[in-house]
Motif scaffolding. Structure first.
Motif, PDB file in Angstrom:
ATOM      1  N   PHE A 187     -16.992  17.786 -30.344  1.00  0.00           N
ATOM      2  CA  PHE A 187     -16.516  18.909 -29.782  1.00  0.00           C
ATOM      3  C   PHE A 187     -16.146  18.417 -28.450  1.00  0.00           C
ATOM      4  O   PHE A 187     -15.007  19.105 -27.738  1.00  0.00           O
ATOM      5  CB  PHE A 187     -17.676  20.466 -29.801  1.00  0.00           C
ATOM      6  N   LEU A 188     -17.083  17.024 -27.543  1.00  0.00           N
ATOM      7  CA  LEU A 188     -17.269  17.009 -26.582  1.00  0.00           C
ATOM      8  C   LEU A 188     -15.313  15.935 -26.749  1.00  0.00           C
ATOM      9  O   LEU A 188     -14.605  16.070 -25.770  1.00  0.00           O
ATOM     10  CB  LEU A 188     -17.958  16.036 -26.075  1.00  0.00           C
ATOM     11  N   ALA A 189     -15.209  15.921 -27.694  1.00  0.00           N
ATOM     12  CA  ALA A 189     -13.786  15.313 -27.787  1.00  0.00           C
ATOM     13  C   ALA A 189     -12.809  16.366 -28.247  1.00  0.00           C
ATOM     14  O   ALA A 189     -11.442  16.022 -27.773  1.00  0.00           O
ATOM     15  CB  ALA A 189     -13.206  14.117 -28.737  1.00  0.00           C
ATOM     16  N   THR A 190     -12.527  17.391 -28.760  1.00  0.00           N
ATOM     17  CA  THR A 190     -11.943  18.133 -28.558  1.00  0.00           C
ATOM     18  C   THR A 190     -10.849  19.027 -27.342  1.00  0.00           C
ATOM     19  O   THR A 190     -10.149  19.199 -27.772  1.00  0.00           O
ATOM     20  CB  THR A 190     -12.490  18.734 -30.018  1.00  0.00           C
ATOM     21  N   ILE A 191     -11.883  19.351 -27.168  1.00  0.00           N
ATOM     22  CA  ILE A 191     -12.102  20.144 -25.487  1.00  0.00           C
ATOM     23  C   ILE A 191     -11.370  19.711 -24.953  1.00  0.00           C
ATOM     24  O   ILE A 191     -10.655  20.660 -24.141  1.00  0.00           O
ATOM     25  CB  ILE A 191     -13.015  21.061 -25.234  1.00  0.00           C
ATOM     26  N   CYS A 192     -10.888  18.530 -24.627  1.00  0.00           N
ATOM     27  CA  CYS A 192      -9.689  17.584 -23.781  1.00  0.00           C
ATOM     28  C   CYS A 192      -8.702  16.969 -24.473  1.00  0.00           C
ATOM     29  O   CYS A 192      -9.015  15.652 -24.384  1.00  0.00           O
ATOM     30  CB  CYS A 192     -10.150  17.503 -22.384  1.00  0.00           C
ATOM     31  N   GLY A 193      -8.395  17.098 -25.640  1.00  0.00           N
ATOM     32  CA  GLY A 193      -8.433  16.114 -27.406  1.00  0.00           C
ATOM     33  C   GLY A 193      -6.901  16.119 -27.349  1.00  0.00           C
ATOM     34  O   GLY A 193      -6.610  15.781 -28.142  1.00  0.00           O
ATOM     35  N   LEU A 194      -5.797  16.692 -26.545  1.00  0.00           N
ATOM     36  CA  LEU A 194      -4.910  16.360 -27.233  1.00  0.00           C
ATOM     37  C   LEU A 194      -3.749  16.864 -28.644  1.00  0.00           C
ATOM     38  O   LEU A 194      -2.917  16.144 -28.243  1.00  0.00           O
ATOM     39  CB  LEU A 194      -3.701  14.737 -26.574  1.00  0.00           C
ATOM     40  N   GLY A 195      -5.154  17.674 -29.145  1.00  0.00           N
ATOM     41  CA  GLY A 195      -4.492  17.821 -30.511  1.00  0.00           C
ATOM     42  C   GLY A 195      -4.929  16.747 -31.110  1.00  0.00           C
ATOM     43  O   GLY A 195      -3.838  17.301 -32.412  1.00  0.00           O
ATOM     44  N   LEU A 428      -0.219   6.039 -17.499  1.00  0.00           N
ATOM     45  CA  LEU A 428      -0.647   5.773 -17.672  1.00  0.00           C
ATOM     46  C   LEU A 428      -1.248   4.825 -19.392  1.00  0.00           C
ATOM     47  O   LEU A 428      -0.663   5.593 -20.087  1.00  0.00           O
ATOM     48  CB  LEU A 428      -2.365   5.789 -17.503  1.00  0.00           C
ATOM     49  N   GLN A 429      -1.216   3.749 -19.508  1.00  0.00           N
ATOM     50  CA  GLN A 429      -1.637   2.780 -20.865  1.00  0.00           C
ATOM     51  C   GLN A 429      -3.567   2.733 -21.347  1.00  0.00           C
ATOM     52  O   GLN A 429      -3.581   3.166 -19.919  1.00  0.00           O
ATOM     53  CB  GLN A 429      -1.084   1.883 -21.138  1.00  0.00           C
ATOM     54  N   PRO A 430      -3.391   2.945 -22.204  1.00  0.00           N
ATOM     55  CA  PRO A 430      -5.427   2.456 -22.706  1.00  0.00           C
ATOM     56  C   PRO A 430      -6.665   1.860 -21.769  1.00  0.00           C
ATOM     57  O   PRO A 430      -7.005   1.608 -21.703  1.00  0.00           O
ATOM     58  CB  PRO A 430      -5.763   1.805 -23.939  1.00  0.00           C
ATOM     59  N   ASN A 431      -5.583   0.513 -21.075  1.00  0.00           N
ATOM     60  CA  ASN A 431      -5.995  -0.674 -20.320  1.00  0.00           C
ATOM     61  C   ASN A 431      -6.215   0.190 -18.815  1.00  0.00           C
ATOM     62  O   ASN A 431      -7.724   0.600 -18.761  1.00  0.00           O
ATOM     63  CB  ASN A 431      -5.431  -1.568 -20.393  1.00  0.00           C
ATOM     64  N   ALA A 432      -5.533   1.170 -18.525  1.00  0.00           N
ATOM     65  CA  ALA A 432      -5.862   1.923 -17.172  1.00  0.00           C
ATOM     66  C   ALA A 432      -5.997   3.235 -16.841  1.00  0.00           C
ATOM     67  O   ALA A 432      -8.336   3.327 -16.436  1.00  0.00           O
ATOM     68  CB  ALA A 432      -4.593   1.943 -16.172  1.00  0.00           C
ATOM     69  N   LEU A 433      -6.448   3.778 -18.364  1.00  0.00           N
ATOM     70  CA  LEU A 433      -7.433   4.903 -18.755  1.00  0.00           C
ATOM     71  C   LEU A 433      -8.931   4.677 -19.220  1.00  0.00           C
ATOM     72  O   LEU A 433      -9.849   5.117 -18.685  1.00  0.00           O
ATOM     73  CB  LEU A 433      -6.645   6.186 -20.075  1.00  0.00           C
ATOM     74  N   PHE A 440     -14.067   6.902 -23.006  1.00  0.00           N
ATOM     75  CA  PHE A 440     -12.433   6.478 -23.349  1.00  0.00           C
ATOM     76  C   PHE A 440     -12.701   5.760 -24.710  1.00  0.00           C
ATOM     77  O   PHE A 440     -11.330   7.136 -25.913  1.00  0.00           O
ATOM     78  CB  PHE A 440     -10.852   5.982 -22.387  1.00  0.00           C
ATOM     79  N   ASP A 441     -13.464   4.673 -24.998  1.00  0.00           N
ATOM     80  CA  ASP A 441     -13.563   4.355 -25.558  1.00  0.00           C
ATOM     81  C   ASP A 441     -14.086   5.426 -27.253  1.00  0.00           C
ATOM     82  O   ASP A 441     -14.088   4.568 -28.591  1.00  0.00           O
ATOM     83  CB  ASP A 441     -14.105   2.900 -25.844  1.00  0.00           C
ATOM     84  N   ASP A 442     -14.818   6.055 -26.236  1.00  0.00           N
ATOM     85  CA  ASP A 442     -15.394   7.491 -27.607  1.00  0.00           C
ATOM     86  C   ASP A 442     -14.892   8.679 -28.018  1.00  0.00           C
ATOM     87  O   ASP A 442     -15.056   8.869 -29.154  1.00  0.00           O
ATOM     88  CB  ASP A 442     -17.215   7.902 -26.757  1.00  0.00           C
ATOM     89  N   PHE A 443     -13.943   8.670 -27.488  1.00  0.00           N
ATOM     90  CA  PHE A 443     -12.726   9.400 -28.148  1.00  0.00           C
ATOM     91  C   PHE A 443     -12.019   9.018 -28.868  1.00  0.00           C
ATOM     92  O   PHE A 443     -11.729   8.892 -30.010  1.00  0.00           O
ATOM     93  CB  PHE A 443     -11.885   9.816 -26.778  1.00  0.00           C
ATOM     94  N   ALA A 444     -11.965   7.809 -28.808  1.00  0.00           N
ATOM     95  CA  ALA A 444     -10.943   6.289 -29.963  1.00  0.00           C
ATOM     96  C   ALA A 444     -10.951   6.627 -31.094  1.00  0.00           C
ATOM     97  O   ALA A 444     -10.693   6.559 -32.030  1.00  0.00           O
ATOM     98  CB  ALA A 444     -10.723   5.401 -29.184  1.00  0.00           C
ATOM     99  N   GLY A 445     -13.008   6.072 -30.782  1.00  0.00           N
ATOM    100  CA  GLY A 445     -13.521   6.291 -31.608  1.00  0.00           C
ATOM    101  C   GLY A 445     -13.783   7.386 -32.994  1.00  0.00           C
ATOM    102  O   GLY A 445     -14.100   7.188 -33.862  1.00  0.00           O
ATOM    103  N   ILE A 446     -13.682   8.399 -31.859  1.00  0.00           N
ATOM    104  CA  ILE A 446     -13.663   9.934 -32.848  1.00  0.00           C
ATOM    105  C   ILE A 446     -12.435   9.863 -33.128  1.00  0.00           C
ATOM    106  O   ILE A 446     -12.858  10.547 -35.061  1.00  0.00           O
ATOM    107  CB  ILE A 446     -13.966  11.306 -31.692  1.00  0.00           C
ATOM    108  N   LEU A 447     -11.291   9.823 -32.978  1.00  0.00           N
ATOM    109  CA  LEU A 447     -10.401   9.705 -34.092  1.00  0.00           C
ATOM    110  C   LEU A 447      -9.891   8.794 -34.798  1.00  0.00           C
ATOM    111  O   LEU A 447     -10.083   9.517 -35.852  1.00  0.00           O
ATOM    112  CB  LEU A 447      -9.042   9.050 -33.378  1.00  0.00           C
TER     113      LEU A 447
END
Length: 479
Positions: A187-195, A428-433, A440-447
């Motif tokens: 849920f927390l990943a999707t409500i700003c999940g970039l689709g 911005l790229q992943p290192n900056a984000l 951020f890494d939790d989001f990528a892990g959900i993907l």
């Protein structure tokens, strides 16, 4: 053999799958997508316009079999390539129904493809309204949610903070529900999940009883507003500012809920003819005679210089005329850094204005505010936020210079720990984000969990989240 309409999509023969998708497939000669700002364009290999959730499952099944990515897209208001793809595009605009309205518990359930404009109408029939709205209502609900689109008000979060639950179609074809109490990470990943986590089928949104807003506008000098920013920001429920750098005037808007009768502000001559059509013609001339842009900005500042008080339905006050197709960018700066950031940007613009060969940008600079939240990729994650947005209009759709201005602006907001609005183009790229977003890494892990085959990762997601070297101008309308 099971009926095609009751069979699991994975059981449907490929030929039958094509037949079922044929009615919702856009003819190949029309399979082209351009965003509202006319800044990014793509030609997907196929565009589908499903009318129900089962058809979404069929599109997903075809993508899985053919090894294609899918990009869900609404009306295309994102001024970036967020919605673009060269593979499958799923347009959600026909998934636009309100499924449930609960006046007692104050929520609505609607399909992701409904526009906020249409949602306002349905809510009004039930004497309800959205809690906060951004500058426009043409976007789809899912688009607003997945980019953490915001309105203004230092005590109000981005619109995604009002989402109570979601229904998603995941990459494996399953439908799931998620909320703060059920699959909370998803849920927390999707409500700003970039689709990128799945297709948002429906949204349960918290609302409130319908209300009117009383908006007071007045023009003040920059030095009367910015040094006293805290006083202004907390002087009303919803405060937004429009700064005209050429005159150093800030147009201040203060809005509060009211029970007073409607009393709209505006006239056709002043706001439509002069404020829209005349200004657009002048901006067109400014493409060829850049020095005119300084005068045009001062003229526009004068047009709106009088004090006004207006009362109207909430969304009609929240929304403003975004005028013309445009290049635009917006970043979220930590509130405590906002004054220093604005002063540095002001100094840059003054330097350019004093240079005979300097840039002559358009106007105004829009400044809004939001409360902290806990949404993983929300630009307001963990901090009160000042949103600073700039624009370069494209009069009659013609292109204008913008790269030098946007580069300098980004350099400044980055120095003040700014986070980009996800719907807008940024570098911005992943290192900056990763530095800006603790989760951020939790989001990528959900993907990786919900979409291991990257079916929902278009070029934008691959570039900014996964770090793939994809040209940010691949879909640019004017490279």
């Amino acid at each position: 053999m099971p009926s095609q309409l009751t069979a699991r999509p994975s059981d449907i023969p490929l030929k039958n799958l094509f037949n079922l998708l044929e009615p919702i497939t856009v003819p190949s000669q029309d399979a082209r997508f351009t965003n509202w700002g006319q800044t990014f364009t793509c030609t997907p290999s196929a565009i589908f316009e499903p009318e129900n959730e089962f058809q979404c499952e069929l599109v997903l099944e075809l993508a899985r079999r053919e090894g294609k990515t899918i990009r869900a897209a609404g009306v295309g208001h994102s001024p970036s390539d967020l919605a673009c793809t060269n593979e499958f595009m799923l347009r959600t605009t026909k998934l636009n129904r309100v499924l449930e309205v609960n006046t007692e518990k104050r929520y609505v359930v609607a399909q992701g493809g409904i526009t906020l404009e249409a949602l306002h109408v349905q809510l009004a029939k039930n004497n309800l309204a959205m809690i906060n709205v951004g500058s426009i209502s043409e976007q789809t609900l899912a688009g607003v949610v997945t980019t953490a689109t915001h309105g203004t008000g230092i005590g109000y979060g981005v619109i995604s903070t009002n989402v109570m639950a979601l229904s998603l179609l995941l990459a494996d074809g399953s439908r799931v529900s998620c909320s703060r109490n059920e699959r909370s990470d998803l849920f927390l990943a999707t409500i700003c999940g970039l689709g990128a986590t799945g297709i948002i089928l429906s949204v349960q949104l918290e609302v409130e009883p319908a209300f009117r807003l009383k908006e007071t506008q007045r023009s003040l000098l920059f030095e009367d507003v910015i040094p006293n920013l805290d006083k202004h920001v907390h002087s009303a429920e919803h405060v937004r500012l429009w700064w005209f750098p050429t005159t150093d005037v800030v147009r201040c808007s203060y809005s509060n809920r009211t029970n007073e009768d409607k009393n709209p502000v505006g006239s056709w001559l002043w706001h439509s003819f002069m404020g829209h059509h005349v200004i657009q013609f002048l901006l067109f001339l400014g493409r060829y005679f850049l020095f005119l842009n300084t005068w045009i900005s001062s003229f526009a500042s004068w047009l709106v210089s009088g004090d006004t008080v207006g009362i109207n339905d909430s969304h009609k006050i929240f929304n403003v005329d975004c005028r013309y197709p445009q290049h635009t960018t917006e970043w979220a700066v930590p509130y405590q850094n906002s004054q220093a950031c604005l002063r540095e940007f002001r100094a840059y613009l003054q330097k350019e204005r004093n240079d005979p060969h300097g840039i002559r940008p358009h106007f105004p600079v829009e400044i809004r505010f939001s409360a902290p939240d806990d949404i993983w990729l929300s630009p307001s994650y963990g901090q009160r936020t000042c949103w600073i947005g700039i624009v370069q209009y494209k009069p009659y759709g013609f292109n204008v210079p913008y790269k030098k201005l946007f580069q300098a602006y980004e350099d400044i907001v980055i120095r003040h720990q700014g986070r980009p609005h996800w719907a807008k183009a940024h570098r911005l790229q992943p290192n900056a984000l990763r530095v800006l977003y603790p989760r951020f890494d939790d989001f990528a892990g959900i993907l990786d969990q919900v979409d291991p085959d990257a079916i929902f990762r278009n070029e934008y997601v691959q570039r900014h989240i996964m770090g793939r070297p994809i040209d940010p101008r691949i879909f640019k309308e004017h490279p």
